[in-house]
Scaffold this motif. Sequence first.
Motif, short mmCIF file in Angstrom:
data_model
loop_
_atom_site.label_atom_id
_atom_site.label_comp_id
_atom_site.label_asym_id
_atom_site.label_seq_id
_atom_site.Cartn_x
_atom_site.Cartn_y
_atom_site.Cartn_z
N ALA A 239 -0.34 38.96 -42.69
CA ALA A 239 -1.62 39.58 -42.35
C ALA A 239 -1.83 39.38 -40.86
N GLU A 240 -2.08 40.47 -40.17
CA GLU A 240 -2.15 40.44 -38.71
C GLU A 240 -3.40 41.15 -38.22
N GLU A 241 -4.05 40.54 -37.27
CA GLU A 241 -5.23 41.16 -36.66
C GLU A 241 -5.14 40.99 -35.15
N ASP A 242 -5.23 42.09 -34.43
CA ASP A 242 -5.14 42.07 -32.96
C ASP A 242 -3.90 41.31 -32.49
N GLY A 243 -2.79 41.53 -33.16
CA GLY A 243 -1.54 40.92 -32.77
C GLY A 243 -1.36 39.48 -33.20
N GLU A 244 -2.36 38.89 -33.86
CA GLU A 244 -2.26 37.50 -34.30
C GLU A 244 -2.03 37.44 -35.81
N ILE A 245 -1.00 36.71 -36.23
CA ILE A 245 -0.73 36.54 -37.65
C ILE A 245 -1.63 35.44 -38.20
N LEU A 246 -2.38 35.78 -39.24
CA LEU A 246 -3.38 34.86 -39.81
C LEU A 246 -2.97 34.30 -41.16
N GLY A 247 -1.94 34.86 -41.77
CA GLY A 247 -1.50 34.37 -43.07
C GLY A 247 -0.26 35.10 -43.51
N TYR A 248 0.36 34.57 -44.57
CA TYR A 248 1.55 35.22 -45.11
C TYR A 248 1.70 34.90 -46.59
N ALA A 249 2.41 35.78 -47.28
CA ALA A 249 2.65 35.60 -48.72
C ALA A 249 4.00 36.20 -49.06
N TYR A 250 4.66 35.58 -50.02
CA TYR A 250 5.98 36.08 -50.44
C TYR A 250 6.26 35.64 -51.87
N ALA A 251 7.33 36.18 -52.41
CA ALA A 251 7.80 35.78 -53.74
C ALA A 251 9.27 35.43 -53.62
N HIS A 252 9.72 34.56 -54.50
CA HIS A 252 11.15 34.27 -54.59
C HIS A 252 11.50 34.00 -56.04
N ALA A 253 12.78 33.95 -56.33
CA ALA A 253 13.24 33.79 -57.72
C ALA A 253 12.68 32.51 -58.33
N LEU A 254 12.20 32.62 -59.56
CA LEU A 254 11.77 31.43 -60.29
C LEU A 254 12.97 30.59 -60.67
N HIS A 255 14.03 31.28 -61.08
CA HIS A 255 15.27 30.62 -61.51
C HIS A 255 16.39 31.63 -61.33
N GLU A 256 17.58 31.16 -61.05
CA GLU A 256 18.69 32.06 -60.78
C GLU A 256 19.36 32.64 -62.03
N ARG A 257 19.12 32.07 -63.21
CA ARG A 257 19.72 32.62 -64.43
C ARG A 257 19.20 34.03 -64.68
N ALA A 258 20.09 34.91 -65.16
CA ALA A 258 19.79 36.34 -65.28
C ALA A 258 18.55 36.64 -66.11
N ALA A 259 18.34 35.91 -67.19
CA ALA A 259 17.22 36.20 -68.08
C ALA A 259 15.86 35.93 -67.43
N PHE A 260 15.86 35.17 -66.32
CA PHE A 260 14.62 34.91 -65.59
C PHE A 260 14.33 35.99 -64.56
N GLY A 261 15.10 37.06 -64.53
CA GLY A 261 15.00 38.06 -63.48
C GLY A 261 13.63 38.70 -63.32
N TRP A 262 12.83 38.73 -64.38
CA TRP A 262 11.52 39.38 -64.34
C TRP A 262 10.41 38.42 -63.91
N ALA A 263 10.79 37.20 -63.53
CA ALA A 263 9.82 36.16 -63.15
C ALA A 263 10.06 35.70 -61.73
N VAL A 264 8.98 35.52 -60.97
CA VAL A 264 9.07 35.03 -59.59
C VAL A 264 8.04 33.94 -59.35
N GLU A 265 8.29 33.16 -58.32
CA GLU A 265 7.29 32.20 -57.84
C GLU A 265 6.63 32.81 -56.61
N THR A 266 5.31 32.74 -56.55
CA THR A 266 4.55 33.30 -55.43
C THR A 266 4.05 32.18 -54.52
N THR A 267 3.90 32.53 -53.25
CA THR A 267 3.44 31.57 -52.25
C THR A 267 2.53 32.28 -51.26
N VAL A 268 1.47 31.59 -50.86
CA VAL A 268 0.59 32.13 -49.82
C VAL A 268 0.12 30.99 -48.93
#
Length: 196
Positions: A62-91
């Motif tokens: 999230a950026e305002e007037d060139g300044e980043i004020l926050g961020y959010a992303y997701a990454h794999a919950l687990h590397e096993r194939a059956a977990f493919g539809w699940a992620v961990e979120t971070t903000v």
Amino acid sequence: MENDYKNCKIRLATPEDAEALLRIYAPYVEKTAITFEYDVPTVKEFAGRIEEIRKRYPYFVAEEDGEILGYAYAHALHERAAFGWAVETTVYIAETAKRRGLGKRLYDVLEQALATQNILNLYASIAYPAGEDPHLTRDSVEFHERLGYKLVGHFSQCGYKFGRWYDSVWMEKHIGLHTAGQPAVKPFDPAGVSFL
């Protein structure tokens, strides 16, 4: 005041944002138990993390007037194939930009992007204090509850920081229907993100 940052631009993060994102993240490492990381990563290491996540999942700032004020992303919950539809979120939100609706905006965009990938389950791993604590509150749990996450797990005294033991809780949110013939998870395609 809530929603002060309605005019903030949400865009995809790049490895070149690493230094700005570290300015947001470093106080969480140094002053809080929100992250169980002890040492602030280098800019190079953090840029590598951004690059690695972007290979499969969305990463927004999230950026305002060139300044980043926050961020959010997701990454794999687990590397096993059956977990493919699940992620961990971070903000993470800059100390000066908290409690103004920015975290919710970032998570809203993140959820929309994950939905385009056919992701169904979102998880948040959250440090949790036993009681009043100078390094940790229950604000993150309350924030996720407001966004529809439910408590699904509680680990006792699993993180040690600042000479104290901390619990960790897991929260879950479903953003799609679970079916017998579940569509495959797609790679993240920034071109398909029309809502930015």
